[in-house]
Motif scaffolding. Structure first.
Motif, PDB file in Angstrom:
ATOM      1  N   ASN A  48       0.829  -1.210   0.000  1.00 45.57           N
ATOM      2  CA  ASN A  48       0.000   0.000   0.000  1.00 45.57           C
ATOM      3  C   ASN A  48       0.866   1.264   0.000  1.00 45.57           C
ATOM      4  O   ASN A  48       0.799   2.087   0.904  1.00 45.57           O
ATOM      5  CB  ASN A  48      -0.921  -0.028   1.231  1.00 45.57           C
ATOM      6  CG  ASN A  48      -2.148   0.854   1.051  1.00 45.57           C
ATOM      7  OD1 ASN A  48      -2.332   1.489   0.027  1.00 45.57           O
ATOM      8  ND2 ASN A  48      -2.994   0.880   2.068  1.00 45.57           N
ATOM      9  N   GLY A  49       1.695   1.387  -1.056  1.00 45.14           N
ATOM     10  CA  GLY A  49       2.529   2.580  -1.201  1.00 45.14           C
ATOM     11  C   GLY A  49       3.626   2.687  -0.172  1.00 45.14           C
ATOM     12  O   GLY A  49       4.000   3.805   0.233  1.00 45.14           O
ATOM     13  N   SER A  50       4.193   1.571   0.249  1.00 48.76           N
ATOM     14  CA  SER A  50       5.243   1.588   1.275  1.00 48.76           C
ATOM     15  C   SER A  50       6.492   2.300   0.781  1.00 48.76           C
ATOM     16  O   SER A  50       6.816   2.270  -0.407  1.00 48.76           O
ATOM     17  CB  SER A  50       5.594   0.157   1.690  1.00 48.76           C
ATOM     18  OG  SER A  50       4.469  -0.511   2.229  1.00 48.76           O
ATOM     19  N   SER A  51       7.215   2.896   1.733  1.00 50.50           N
ATOM     20  CA  SER A  51       8.452   3.596   1.390  1.00 50.50           C
ATOM     21  C   SER A  51       9.686   2.888   1.939  1.00 50.50           C
ATOM     22  O   SER A  51      10.801   3.396   1.805  1.00 50.50           O
ATOM     23  CB  SER A  51       8.414   5.029   1.937  1.00 50.50           C
ATOM     24  OG  SER A  51       8.194   5.017   3.343  1.00 50.50           O
ATOM     25  N   ASP A  52       9.485   1.725   2.564  1.00 54.57           N
ATOM     26  CA  ASP A  52      10.632   0.947   3.060  1.00 54.57           C
ATOM     27  C   ASP A  52      10.944  -0.154   2.049  1.00 54.57           C
ATOM     28  O   ASP A  52      10.750   0.035   0.858  1.00 54.57           O
ATOM     29  CB  ASP A  52      10.352   0.394   4.465  1.00 54.57           C
ATOM     30  CG  ASP A  52       9.092  -0.462   4.526  1.00 54.57           C
ATOM     31  OD1 ASP A  52       8.476  -0.717   3.459  1.00 54.57           O
ATOM     32  OD2 ASP A  52       8.708  -0.890   5.630  1.00 54.57           O
ATOM     33  N   GLY A  53      11.381  -1.309   2.475  1.00 55.92           N
ATOM     34  CA  GLY A  53      11.748  -2.365   1.535  1.00 55.92           C
ATOM     35  C   GLY A  53      10.634  -3.340   1.221  1.00 55.92           C
ATOM     36  O   GLY A  53      10.895  -4.440   0.716  1.00 55.92           O
ATOM     37  N   THR A  54       9.386  -2.957   1.458  1.00 56.58           N
ATOM     38  CA  THR A  54       8.264  -3.876   1.260  1.00 56.58           C
ATOM     39  C   THR A  54       8.146  -4.327  -0.188  1.00 56.58           C
ATOM     40  O   THR A  54       7.879  -5.506  -0.469  1.00 56.58           O
ATOM     41  CB  THR A  54       6.951  -3.215   1.725  1.00 56.58           C
ATOM     42  OG1 THR A  54       7.019  -2.948   3.125  1.00 56.58           O
ATOM     43  CG2 THR A  54       5.755  -4.117   1.451  1.00 56.58           C
ATOM     44  N   LEU A  70       0.905   2.858  -5.910  1.00 58.62           N
ATOM     45  CA  LEU A  70       1.881   3.942  -5.968  1.00 58.62           C
ATOM     46  C   LEU A  70       1.894   4.783  -4.705  1.00 58.62           C
ATOM     47  O   LEU A  70       2.907   5.393  -4.362  1.00 58.62           O
ATOM     48  CB  LEU A  70       1.610   4.826  -7.184  1.00 58.62           C
ATOM     49  CG  LEU A  70       1.776   4.135  -8.552  1.00 58.62           C
ATOM     50  CD1 LEU A  70       1.445   5.111  -9.675  1.00 58.62           C
ATOM     51  CD2 LEU A  70       3.196   3.598  -8.706  1.00 58.62           C
ATOM     52  N   GLU A  71       0.758   4.838  -4.012  1.00 58.22           N
ATOM     53  CA  GLU A  71       0.681   5.615  -2.784  1.00 58.22           C
ATOM     54  C   GLU A  71      -0.234   4.905  -1.801  1.00 58.22           C
ATOM     55  O   GLU A  71      -0.985   4.001  -2.173  1.00 58.22           O
ATOM     56  CB  GLU A  71       0.151   7.020  -3.071  1.00 58.22           C
ATOM     57  CG  GLU A  71      -1.241   7.045  -3.681  1.00 58.22           C
ATOM     58  CD  GLU A  71      -1.722   8.452  -3.998  1.00 58.22           C
ATOM     59  OE1 GLU A  71      -0.943   9.403  -3.795  1.00 58.22           O
ATOM     60  OE2 GLU A  71      -2.876   8.594  -4.442  1.00 58.22           O
ATOM     61  N   ASN A  72      -0.154   5.320  -0.549  1.00 57.67           N
ATOM     62  CA  ASN A  72      -1.007   4.748   0.481  1.00 57.67           C
ATOM     63  C   ASN A  72      -2.437   5.215   0.270  1.00 57.67           C
ATOM     64  O   ASN A  72      -2.741   6.410   0.413  1.00 57.67           O
ATOM     65  CB  ASN A  72      -0.496   5.175   1.869  1.00 57.67           C
ATOM     66  CG  ASN A  72      -1.353   4.607   2.998  1.00 57.67           C
ATOM     67  OD1 ASN A  72      -2.245   3.800   2.780  1.00 57.67           O
ATOM     68  ND2 ASN A  72      -1.052   5.042   4.211  1.00 57.67           N
TER      69      ASN A  72
END
Length: 373
Positions: A48-54, A70-72
């Motif tokens: 769901n638009g993660s910004s870590d290593g998901t 692309l984004e949460n």
């Protein structure tokens, strides 16, 4: 001519939704792979638009299908994306802050396949509201898995029909979830989206079952706390629900367990039981007692509901064999036509009713009980 085999529909589409919190997600996926057969099922991983290593982690899981947003878009819209991708007969919607346990899937399948009228089922957990908490003794996750394995034995006596469910896991027929339209995107933050989907399942004619024979570990909400602090999401979502239904799901949709316990204290074994519920909002309290009677072996429990507020009638019809709207106390005489009941439950406004001079004792069987708030 080369004939290709017909594609086999997966039995269950298991949807894991994650927004950041990679280590929590890994624990969820590890438990999923350990306790869930991959053969015959499909795994859909919604990032769901993660910004870590998901994203990279999801792509590394062989045999799973990753959906990268692309984004949460919020949990309800994230789950809808998983629903849209699902091909299974059944679907399980699971947040990344859950840890799966032994036999969770066969138990939920057994429950939902027991009755074609079931809309969705959900197990219990260590951390959940709505009287769905199951307390097992453990200090570590390893101990938790051992306790869950010993506990998770399919047992219909632990299944309870509910007015609403907090989906530790929302387990449903996929087409049935699509039929009611999935989650309502207005509940962006997630809160009260579960109440809303519960109401829509019931109003479509389906039952909600709490599978109290199955324990899942829940870390606790890992993202909603931030939204509550930054966006007042709990009250915002509560108001959205009220604007949609004209009902406060907390004050009008929860059972009064004190009254339920009073009814239980007066219970005596009987195969056929008649229950009259008066002014019990949408029916959560009488449904809780009706479920208790069925668990105790009553083969027939007939619930008749009376309300002097029309807004409750649509929901009362989903849980009652009969439901009537009355304008004045005098209406009871012709609505009930001298019928008598084993139990009468009067939840709201009994003192005003008493002043009318009408005695409910006339509607009780000789061994019957009246319980009021």
């Amino acid at each position: 001519m080369i004939l290709l085999p017909e594609p086999v529909q997966p039995l269950v589409s298991i949807v894991i939704l994650a927004y950041n919190h990679l280590e929590t997600t890994k624990r969820c996926i590890d438990s999923l792979l350990l306790h869930t057969p991959m053969e015959g099922n499909e795994f859909i991983l919604v990032n769901n638009g993660s910004s870590d290593g998901t994203q990279a982690y999801f792509d590394s899981i062989l045999g799973a299908r990753a959906v990268h947003l692309l984004e949460n878009v919020g949990p309800v819209n994230g789950f809808n994306a998983g629903m849209n991708a699902a091909q299974g007969k059944y679907i399980a919607l699971i947040s990344n802050d859950m840890i799966l346990t032994a036999d969770w899937l066969p138990n939920l399948l057994t429950c939902i396949e027991s009755d074609s009228r079931i809309g969705f089922v959900s197990p219990g957990a260590n951390y959940v509201s709505n009287y769905q908490q199951i307390n097992l003794p453990f200090h570590t996750l390893e101990e938790m898995q051992l306790q869950a394995k010993a506990y998770n034995h399919s047992d219909p006596r632990k299944w309870e029909e509910r007015i609403r469910l907090m989906p530790v896991i929302l387990f449903s027929q996929t087409e049935r979830l699509r039929e009611i339209g999935g989650y309502d995107s207005r509940f962006y933050f997630g809160e009260f989206g579960d109440d809303d989907i519960s109401y829509r399942y019931r109003r479509a004619g389906y039952k909600l079952i709490f599978a109290g024979d199955t324990f899942i570990y829940h870390h606790g909400s890992v993202t909603t706390g931030i939204d509550q602090r930054q966006h007042n999401s709990l009250q915002v979502s509560r108001q959205i629900f009220h604007d949609k239904y004209g009902i406060d799901s907390w004050t009008e949709g929860l059972p009064n367990m004190q009254l339920v316990e009073e009814l239980k204290a007066r219970w005596s074994p009987k195969a056929s039981v008649s229950l009259l519920a008066i002014n019990c909002c949408i029916g959560a309290t009488p449904l809780a007692f009706k479920t208790f009677l069925e668990q105790q072996g009553a083969s027939e429990v007939r619930l008749t509901s009376l309300s002097n507020q029309e807004k409750y009638m649509v929901d009362l019809r989903t849980v009652s064999e009969r439901s009537f709207y009355y304008e004045t106390v005098a209406d009871l005489k012709w609505l009930l036509a001298g019928e008598q009941f084993d139990y009468i439950l009067f939840e709201h406004g009994y003192s005003e009713f008493e002043r009318s001079g009408v005695s409910l004792a006339n509607y009780l069987l000789p061994s019957g009980h009246l319980v009021t708030n």
